[in-house]
Design an enzyme around this catalytic site. Structure first.
Site, PDB file in Angstrom:
ATOM      1  N   TYR A  11      -5.107  -5.018  12.112  1.00  0.00           N
ATOM      2  CA  TYR A  11      -3.959  -4.492  12.853  1.00  0.00           C
ATOM      3  C   TYR A  11      -4.319  -4.160  14.304  1.00  0.00           C
ATOM      4  CZ  TYR A  11      -2.557  -3.860   7.973  1.00  0.00           C
ATOM      5  OH  TYR A  11      -2.289  -4.064   6.640  1.00  0.00           O
ATOM      6  N   ARG A  45      -3.618 -16.549  15.505  1.00  0.00           N
ATOM      7  CA  ARG A  45      -2.806 -15.715  14.628  1.00  0.00           C
ATOM      8  C   ARG A  45      -1.547 -15.276  15.373  1.00  0.00           C
ATOM      9  NH1 ARG A  45      -3.926  -9.553  12.400  1.00  0.00           N
ATOM     10  NH2 ARG A  45      -2.262  -9.579  10.826  1.00  0.00           N
ATOM     11  N   HIS A  46      -0.498 -15.012  14.627  1.00  0.00           N
ATOM     12  CA  HIS A  46       0.716 -14.470  15.231  1.00  0.00           C
ATOM     13  C   HIS A  46       0.415 -13.136  15.915  1.00  0.00           C
ATOM     14  CE1 HIS A  46       0.927 -11.468  12.027  1.00  0.00           C
ATOM     15  NE2 HIS A  46       0.710 -12.441  11.166  1.00  0.00           N
ATOM     16  N   ARG A  68       7.552 -14.757  12.111  1.00  0.00           N
ATOM     17  CA  ARG A  68       6.681 -14.190  13.140  1.00  0.00           C
ATOM     18  C   ARG A  68       5.701 -15.221  13.685  1.00  0.00           C
ATOM     19  NH1 ARG A  68       5.342 -11.879   8.193  1.00  0.00           N
ATOM     20  NH2 ARG A  68       3.241 -12.233   7.387  1.00  0.00           N
ATOM     21  N   HIS A 115      -1.809 -17.343  10.063  1.00  0.00           N
ATOM     22  CA  HIS A 115      -1.939 -15.970   9.582  1.00  0.00           C
ATOM     23  C   HIS A 115      -3.416 -15.585   9.511  1.00  0.00           C
ATOM     24  CE1 HIS A 115       2.287 -15.755   8.098  1.00  0.00           C
ATOM     25  NE2 HIS A 115       2.116 -17.028   7.788  1.00  0.00           N
TER      26      HIS A 115
END
Length: 481
Positions: free
Chosen positions: A84, A110-111, A195, A376
């Site tokens: 995160y 990654r998004h 996303r 992802h």
């Protein structure tokens, strides 16, 4: 296929509204504008374009500032959020050796930052409900909860995450513009999650803006997560997960924290799982609102940085990394696509690839100089493991972190994290060469005999990928046993 760009007083993003259906909770970021159109299917288009349009007004978000994202939280705390964490370069980008010239680039990204997933959001709300049911808050750090409201959405990209992707597109143009022409634009693909698609679109928008709108790459292929998809970990139903290991670590670090919270909120009866979910709000609320979450005071008071970060390390290592027997095989399809592009040869793979798309030059060209794929974190971890990156001398211990480990998720797959493979010609050396960077840190590539600059011959790199070239050495079949 991407739709043609719409025309207005400013260029808008190419977008497929059916794919990019957005939820009305995005209105929390820009209420006045969104409220009038929230019921419309155009909300999807407006949100993505809002994030793109904010690239220019947010001129304070320069590359220098990306080193210290302006979120009101100290960098060491941001870096403890593991998967995160916002993107922060792991090293300063170093050009290849002076005798080498880059002629092809592959970006796997990654998004950008997102809301919690729907499952995580449910757990977070349950923990908040228990905490707010307390008879009183006797710990000052918890008193903000008297007037606290949980307002986050779930699953979707947040505005900060969209900006991250735009900045990445800008950076890619500035670094690799010599490879681009109007006849040879970046070829962009994305896994089909909203996303991920939105991140790809914002990347292309940032790329276009950085080129003063001379070069206009589009999102050409969206890979359905309901089918064969090398950008999502959806094709190994027999694979295990990280639950045993993260449960062990939770039982190791969380009880004193949970006891402190329950003592400060009599009657809350929080569990260790509740504690983890509450701690995660420091990251989720901060990236969603772009200001420090009140839960960061709780996070720091409990000194959660090391414990929370290691939870993420274990989750990825035993989820789709080396600690999961059927983890690395989930990255094999992408590696075989990468080898095909590097060598300009048809894809040879019998795992996750979509063979219809990969056999067509329209949907899998082999003659581009810059490719950008959007994915992802779990899938990128599988790809790293399939390639042989970040190997550890011993498996990660679920109860005792090794401070010498190089498996640290905040440097591997933060929000908007990326792997870049650069192919180059080097004067005085025979054949083509490659090097791999993860978040700008050059990887050692011992498995293909890399030199001090991290480069090895393309032939040696291809040879080193025997696991992928053999379709996972029998592991892919185990996914369906």
């Amino acid at each position: 296929m991407a739709t043609p760009a719409l025309r207005d007083k400013r260029p808008l993003l190419p977008v497929d509204i059916a794919i990019l259906h957005r939820r009305a909770q995005h209105c929390t970021a820009w209420t006045a504008w969104c409220a009038a159109v929230a019921a419309s299917a155009l909300a999807s288009l407006l949100f993505v374009n809002y994030a793109w349009a904010m690239l220019l007004p947010r001129q304070h978000l320069t590359l220098r500032d990306v080193l210290l994202p302006p979120l009101g939280v100290e960098p060491d705390v941001q870096l403890s959020w593991a998967m995160y964490s916002p993107y922060i370069p792991a090293d300063k980008y170093r050009p290849p050796p002076a005798n080498c010239e880059i002629n092809q680039v592959h970006i796997l990204q990654r998004h950008g930052a997102r809301f919690p997933t729907s499952g995580a959001a449910t757990r977070i709300e349950a923990a908040i409900t228990k905490l707010q049911a307390a008879k009183a808050f006797t710990d000052p750090v918890l008193r903000f909860l008297k007037d606290y409201n949980y307002t986050l959405g779930h699953d979707d990209l947040v505005a900060f995450g969209a900006t991250q992707s735009s900045i990445a597109g800008k950076e890619a143009f500035e670094r690799y513009s010599s490879l681009i022409s109007e006849e040879n634009l970046p070829f962009v693909r994305a896994s089909s999650a909203d996303r991920v698609v939105a991140s790809a679109l914002n990347w292309t928008a940032g790329f276009r803006a950085a080129s003063a709108f001379r070069f206009k790459p589009v999102l050409s292929v969206v890979l359905s997560e309901a089918g064969n998809d090398t950008l999502d970990d959806n094709m190994c139903p027999s694979a295990g997960d990280s639950s045993p290991q993260i449960s062990q670590w939770l039982a190791t670090f969380a009880p004193p924290m949970t006891a402190r919270l329950n003592a400060g909120a009599p009657g809350a009866n929080l569990t260790d799982t509740d504690t983890y979910n509450l701690l995660s709000l420091c990251a989720f609320e901060t990236v969603a609102t772009e200001k420090r979450s009140s839960f960061c005071n709780v996070y720091e008071e409990l000194r959660a940085e090391g414990a929370f970060g290691y939870y993420g390390d274990l989750d990825k290592y035993y989820g789709t990394g080396y600690g999961q027997p059927l983890g690395p095989v989930q990255g094999v399809g992408y590696i075989n696509e990468l080898l095909a592009r590097l060598t300009a040869r048809p894809v040879s793979d019998h795992t996750q690839t979509n063979r219809t798309l990969d056999s067509s030059p329209a949907t899998f060209p082999l003659n581009r100089t810059l490719y950008a794929d959007f994915s992802h974190d779990n899938q990128m971890i599988a790809i790293f493991a399939a390639m042989g990156l970040f190997k550890q001398p011993e498996p990660l211990d679920p109860t005792k972190p090794d401070p010498r480990r190089t498996w640290r998720v905040q440097w591997m797959v933060p929000f908007s994290g990326r792997m870049v493979v650069e192919r180059m010609e080097c004067a005085g050396l025979r054949g083509r060469h490659v090097r791999v960077l993860v978040n700008d840190a050059v990887q050692p590539l011992e498995f293909c005999g890399a030199d001090a600059h991290g480069t090895c011959s393309l032939d040696a790199f291809v040879e080193s990928q025997a696991y992928a070239r053999s379709d996972g050495s029998g592991d892919f079949e185990k996914c369906f046993e």
